[in-house]
Motif scaffolding. Structure first.
Motif, short mmCIF file in Angstrom:
data_model
loop_
_atom_site.label_atom_id
_atom_site.label_comp_id
_atom_site.label_asym_id
_atom_site.label_seq_id
_atom_site.Cartn_x
_atom_site.Cartn_y
_atom_site.Cartn_z
N PHE A 189 0.97 4.10 -3.15
CA PHE A 189 0.77 5.32 -2.90
C PHE A 189 1.83 6.40 -3.34
CE2 PHE A 189 -2.46 4.65 0.43
CZ PHE A 189 -3.64 5.50 -0.07
N VAL B 278 -5.74 1.52 -2.27
CA VAL B 278 -5.37 2.80 -2.94
C VAL B 278 -6.64 3.73 -3.52
CG1 VAL B 278 -3.82 4.07 -4.37
CG2 VAL B 278 -2.92 2.41 -2.91
N ILE C 129 0.80 -1.18 -0.16
CA ILE C 129 -0.09 0.11 0.09
C ILE C 129 0.97 1.10 0.02
CG2 ILE C 129 -1.76 1.55 1.52
CD1 ILE C 129 -2.86 -1.29 2.43
N SER D 299 -8.53 7.21 -2.60
CA SER D 299 -8.51 8.13 -3.45
C SER D 299 -9.50 9.01 -3.87
CB SER D 299 -7.68 7.60 -5.05
OG SER D 299 -8.93 7.15 -5.59
#
Length: 256
Positions: free
Chosen positions: A27, A229, A23, A233
């Protein structure tokens, strides 16, 4: 698809191995700046180095998630170092099964109170970011074990409690444009992880678990990270309060 994450400021607890590491790197690959914590300082330093190469900035500290003041201090320090906070990911887990008092306490202290305490500190930073940009997110990594059990087990029960907590956070903070979602993985394989160790120590049982999944395999950390993600977002700005199961259809229940 542009996930609109460039320049976003992200904290990932338990971010140096497995799903948490995937993760954090996902990002950073999207242009976000990321802060991570974990207990092992060598792993923290190595992860920070990788994230730094990807995005030009990274922050990390060695933290025992069960240590409330230390965890809160990390989240505050990370937000200050990054100049704010747009996304908080509570990924750290005690990762213990059983029905002993010690097991229940470990899961409560890390999985539940880790999420509660980190959000407590992050909330004003997330609210400020949401006011400025229209969106902020708190994401929790739970487990499909929240929905299935054969016996009393602290791991599944505490993972279920995370989902309940997340729904409450989502509803309470929706007017402030702070979202809260959950990703619930099924079996995830990586070397040195739970199923990586099972493959080494109990290959017969490992093969049974592979056969249980209609896909005929386990997930990679990167596949879980992709779901996490996206949910965190701004592209998911109207998605809040959900539990996204990412398990390759190993579970039989239908979510409504």
């Amino acid at each position: 698809m542009d996930l609109e994450l460039k320049g976003k400021r992200v904290v990932v607890t338990g971010g140096t191995r497995g799903i948490g590491r995937a993760i954090a790197e996902a990002f950073a690959d999207e242009g976000a700046v990321v802060a991570v914590c974990a207990r092992n300082i060598e792993q923290v330093d190595e992860t920070v180095g990788v994230l730094l190469d990807k995005s030009g900035f990274a922050f990390g500290q060695a933290v025992d998630i069960a240590d409330g003041p230390r965890l809160k201090g990390f989240v505050q320090a990370a937000a200050e170092a990054m100049g704010g906070l747009d996304i908080l990911v509570s990924n750290a887990s005690a990762l213990v099964n059983g029905n002993t008092e010690e097991t229940w306490k470990a899961m409560f202290d890390v999985d539940i109170m880790g999420a509660v305490r980190s959000f407590e500190v992050a909330r004003p930073h997330l609210e400020k970011a949401a006011q400025a940009n229209g969106d902020a997110c708190f994401l929790i990594v739970s487990s499909i074990s929240a929905a299935e059990t054969d016996r009393p087990d602290a791991y599944g029960a505490m993972k279920a409690a995370q989902i309940h907590f997340a729904k409450g956070v989502a509803r309470e903070n929706a007017p402030r444009k702070i979202r809260c979602n959950v990703v619930a993985p099924g079996t995830v394989f990586f070397e040195g992880g739970v199923w990586g160790n099972v493959k080494e120590s109990a290959p017969g049982f490992f093969e049974q678990m592979i056969k249980r999944n209609p896909t005929g395999r386990m997930a990679t950390p990167q596949e879980i990270a992709a779901a996490a993600v996206f949910l965190a977002s701004p592209r998911s700005a109207f998605t809040t309060g959900i539990n996204m199961v990412v398990d390759g259809a190993i579970s039989r229940r239908a979510n409504f």
